[in-house]
Design a protein around this motif. Structure first.
Motif, PDB file in Angstrom:
ATOM      1  N   PRO A 159     -18.380   1.852  -7.358  1.00  0.00           N
ATOM      2  CA  PRO A 159     -17.726   1.296  -6.643  1.00  0.00           C
ATOM      3  C   PRO A 159     -17.963   1.929  -4.872  1.00  0.00           C
ATOM      4  N   ARG A 202     -17.208  -3.650  -5.917  1.00  0.00           N
ATOM      5  CA  ARG A 202     -17.882  -3.296  -5.394  1.00  0.00           C
ATOM      6  C   ARG A 202     -17.837  -2.093  -4.146  1.00  0.00           C
ATOM      7  N   ARG A 217     -16.631  -8.742  -6.958  1.00  0.00           N
ATOM      8  CA  ARG A 217     -18.331  -9.763  -7.488  1.00  0.00           C
ATOM      9  C   ARG A 217     -17.748 -11.211  -7.290  1.00  0.00           C
TER      10      ARG A 217
END
Length: 263
Positions: A159, A202, A217
């Motif tokens: 991330p 993410r 996501r």
């Protein structure tokens, strides 16, 4: 005719006289100690010569294992092991310090002599848990909060960190704790994420010490709160995702009262 006398009868019973043992003269104790000392010195000298002076026990090869991103040749070059030197004289601590200094990606290295001619370098590389985008490149941060490398392409499944203080609380939090402390809190959150969630994360956004959130996501997000009680928050998040699989927003900032919405 007179019989044998008493002395003759006793001699006959006891048999022929036994030969007397000849005792060898013993060396004086001091001389024995001197001889032993000379032998010990000779053996010690021979051992020292074998280890340091002979060609039998010299460093000829350096093997590397455990690398993932680094190449073995990079590690060998950074180690600069003294090939040709007596194996016993190789400073393994100096090799380790040199590797960690020249290659920050190395978290730890085990340097082992492999008799009679080798040195083994068992490397453990740092693994990124967060990425900080900077100038089109990505700074890798490990689980200890160490920024150890800058790469041109973002590794998959790691991330990104967004340190974006809000106007109300973020600026004060940034002044109080500093960016390094907030970075460590983000790392702490990343380390507490369940594996399934970590793969889908993410971005980790840090607005203040008490306001950390995740972007997943599929347009989902998670309000995590502070980095405290990470295990409880991870368990609450997994339970929410299981009971409300179509939800888009999850809040585990208070793990005893988790919530989800936006199904």
């Amino acid at each position: 005719m007179a019989g044998p006398t008493t002395a003759e009868r006793q001699q006959k019973k006891s048999g022929p006289p036994r030969p007397q043992r000849v005792r060898r003269p013993r060396l004086p104790r001091s001389r024995t100690l001197i001889v032993a000392l000379v032998i010990a010195v000779l053996l010690t000298g021979a051992g020292v010569w074998v280890l340091y002076g002979s060609q039998w026990l010299r460093l000829e090869r350096v093997t590397v294992s455990g690398t993932r991103v680094l190449t073995r040749e990079e590690v060998r070059e950074a180690a600069r092991a003294p090939v040709g030197a007596p194996l016993i004289s190789v400073d393994t601590d100096a090799l380790e310090d040199r590797l960690r200094s020249k290659l920050p990606r190395i978290d730890s290295v085990d340097v082992v002599r492999s008799w009679p001619h080798g040195i083994g370098l068992k490397v453990t590389e740092r693994k990124p848990v967060l990425l900080i985008e900077k100038g089109g490149k990505f700074v890798e941060v490990d689980a200890k909060g160490v920024r150890f490398d800058t790469v041109g392409r973002a590794p998959k499944g790691v991330p990104h960190l967004e340190l974006t203080p809000d106007h109300e609380h973020g600026a004060a939090s940034l002044r109080r704790f500093g960016p390094d402390r907030l970075l460590r809190e983000a790392v702490r959150v990343a380390g507490d994420l369940p594996e399934a969630v970590a793969r889908d994360t993410r971005n980790i956004k840090v607005r203040s010490y008490d306001s950390i959130s995740l972007e997943l996501r599929g347009g989902r997000d998670v309000a995590w709160g502070s980095g405290e009680k990470g295990d409880a928050k991870a368990s609450a998040l997994l339970a929410l995702m299981k009971t409300t699989p179509k939800a888009r927003h999850f809040d585990v900032s208070v793990p005893t009262a988790p919530a989800s919405s936006g199904s």
